[in-house]
Design an enzyme around this catalytic site. Structure first.
Site, PDB file in Angstrom:
ATOM      1  N   HIS A  75      27.949  15.656  -2.394  1.00 58.78           N
ATOM      2  CA  HIS A  75      26.798  16.439  -1.950  1.00 58.78           C
ATOM      3  C   HIS A  75      27.252  17.623  -1.092  1.00 58.78           C
ATOM      4  O   HIS A  75      26.761  18.743  -1.272  1.00 58.78           O
ATOM      5  CB  HIS A  75      25.856  15.539  -1.141  1.00 58.78           C
ATOM      6  CG  HIS A  75      24.761  16.269  -0.438  1.00 58.78           C
ATOM      7  ND1 HIS A  75      23.489  16.412  -0.955  1.00 58.78           N
ATOM      8  CD2 HIS A  75      24.735  16.912   0.760  1.00 58.78           C
ATOM      9  CE1 HIS A  75      22.749  17.115  -0.116  1.00 58.78           C
ATOM     10  NE2 HIS A  75      23.475  17.424   0.938  1.00 58.78           N
ATOM     11  N   GLU A  76      28.182  17.387  -0.180  1.00 54.47           N
ATOM     12  CA  GLU A  76      28.662  18.471   0.674  1.00 54.47           C
ATOM     13  C   GLU A  76      29.430  19.511  -0.135  1.00 54.47           C
ATOM     14  O   GLU A  76      29.334  20.715   0.125  1.00 54.47           O
ATOM     15  CB  GLU A  76      29.529  17.907   1.802  1.00 54.47           C
ATOM     16  CG  GLU A  76      28.810  16.934   2.725  1.00 54.47           C
ATOM     17  CD  GLU A  76      27.521  17.514   3.301  1.00 54.47           C
ATOM     18  OE1 GLU A  76      27.434  18.751   3.462  1.00 54.47           O
ATOM     19  OE2 GLU A  76      26.601  16.729   3.575  1.00 54.47           O
ATOM     20  N   HIS A 118      27.085  21.921  -1.682  1.00 58.31           N
ATOM     21  CA  HIS A 118      26.701  23.018  -0.792  1.00 58.31           C
ATOM     22  C   HIS A 118      27.753  24.122  -0.829  1.00 58.31           C
ATOM     23  O   HIS A 118      27.424  25.317  -0.803  1.00 58.31           O
ATOM     24  CB  HIS A 118      26.547  22.510   0.639  1.00 58.31           C
ATOM     25  CG  HIS A 118      25.234  21.839   0.905  1.00 58.31           C
ATOM     26  ND1 HIS A 118      24.025  22.420   0.619  1.00 58.31           N
ATOM     27  CD2 HIS A 118      24.946  20.623   1.452  1.00 58.31           C
ATOM     28  CE1 HIS A 118      23.040  21.608   0.973  1.00 58.31           C
ATOM     29  NE2 HIS A 118      23.582  20.514   1.469  1.00 58.31           N
ATOM     30  N   GLU A 166      18.522  21.262  -0.437  1.00 52.94           N
ATOM     31  CA  GLU A 166      18.960  19.877  -0.351  1.00 52.94           C
ATOM     32  C   GLU A 166      18.760  19.165  -1.682  1.00 52.94           C
ATOM     33  O   GLU A 166      19.610  18.387  -2.117  1.00 52.94           O
ATOM     34  CB  GLU A 166      18.197  19.155   0.764  1.00 52.94           C
ATOM     35  CG  GLU A 166      18.595  19.571   2.168  1.00 52.94           C
ATOM     36  CD  GLU A 166      20.046  19.270   2.485  1.00 52.94           C
ATOM     37  OE1 GLU A 166      20.620  18.311   1.913  1.00 52.94           O
ATOM     38  OE2 GLU A 166      20.634  20.009   3.288  1.00 52.94           O
TER      39      GLU A 166
END
Length: 337
Positions: A130-131, A134, A205
């Site tokens: 997930h990071e 980003h 998100e």
């Protein structure tokens, strides 16, 4: 699109600096504030990531100090076709993580010790993916600059309060609103910092969840992690985040423990909705599935159910080779280098 959003955000924050400067010191104060804002914009672009990591007392780790965690991130970065980011560990009992950096070539991912203790290896892989999403989407530039300048806005509130207490009533003060203006700044500037958080769209998100599930190849890894994080962040307060709420939008889960206003101004979508979207990415047959892939995302190696371990930030333990199977035929796990 991210660059346009960042530019608009910086322009808005610069205008806010100018308005606050006008209220504190008239035209001269506005000019000083605008010059200070211009310097902050340049500083934030080049140094905000390092400053934020220092604020959190983050400790950089490598393949010697945290071989499993670094190896995991390295494998996921390959899946996402990204350069290897720097990896940090933060001594904080609240389970959480964030990414920072002005571009993929200068990115960093950070996880708290609370997250590394709470989640199993598959779930940690989901969070790190997930990071990295980003980073891939270049959200980190927006997040780091927002956190830096929003923190400066909050600092202006303290300055205004100090000036109002000790100099607001002087006749030679350039402030057009006098002591009342100082009080207004002290109240409204922190609210401006919360509005900055709202300026970062909640949809980023959702998109990071989707791309993160594609990077690790298993949506349920991230869904399971989010379920645990939702409970963990409410059970363990993060005092660093509470003291500087302008950085709350950087985390995978909202680190603020307050209700009411914090929920109203939260930049994070409802956790149940995020989990539901990840579950929808799973194939009806019940197998591990990926969402629609963006680009040549390579399927990661299989990961077995984790047993007890000292955690992926500790030294790698030796795994016994099963009988009748050579070590060379064993598949490497995403966190193994």
């Amino acid at each position: 699109m991210n660059y346009i959003r960042t530019g608009l955000l910086l322009a808005g924050l610069t205008a806010l600096f100018g308005a606050v400067g006008m209220m504190i010191g008239g035209q001269q104060g506005m000019i000083i504030a605008l010059l200070f804002a211009a310097a902050m914009n340049v500083f934030a672009y080049w140094n905000s990531d390092a400053m934020l990591l220092r604020m959190r007392s983050a400790r950089q780790v490598d393949d010697k100090t945290a071989p499993e965690l670094v190896g995991m991130v390295q494998g996921l970065a390959r899946n996402a076709d990204l350069p290897m980011p720097k990896v940090y560990v933060i001594e904080n009992p609240q389970p959480n993580a964030f990414a920072t950096g002005r571009n993929p070539e200068n990115a960093a991912v950070a996880a708290t010790t609370g997250l590394l203790k709470l989640l199993d290896r598959n779930e940690i892989a989901g969070v790190m993916a997930h990071e990295l999403a980003h980073v891939k989407n270049r959200d980190t530039l927006t997040m780091t600059i927002t956190a830096t300048i929003a923190g400066a806005i909050s600092a202006l509130a303290n300055f205004a309060m100090f000036a109002g207490m000790f100099g607001g009533g002087r006749s030679d003060n350039n402030n057009p609103l006098g002591g009342i203006g100082m009080i207004l700044i002290a109240i409204l500037a922190p609210m401006g910092a919360m509005i900055v958080q709202m300026a970062i769209s909640r949809t980023r998100e959702y998109e990071a969840d989707k791309i993160g599930a594609e990077i690790c190849g298993h949506p349920m890894w991230l869904a399971s992690a989010l379920n645990k994080l939702d409970k963990g962040v409410h059970a363990v307060p993060n005092m660093d985040a509470e003291r500087n709420p302008a950085t709350a939008h950087m985390y995978i889960a909202n680190p603020l423990s307050g209700k009411g206003v914090d929920s109203l101004f939260s930049t994070h979508p409802n956790m149940a909705n995020r989990i539901a979207r990840l579950k929808a990415m799973t194939r009806p047959s019940g197998g591990n599935a990926q969402g629609s892939q963006r680009g040549p995302i390579r399927q990661p190696a299989h990961v077995a159910k984790p047993g007890r371990s000292a955690g992926p930030w500790a030294r790698k333990s030796q795994t016994p080779v099963a009988k009748g199977r050579s070590a060379s035929r064993q598949r490497k796990r995403p966190w193994e280098s």
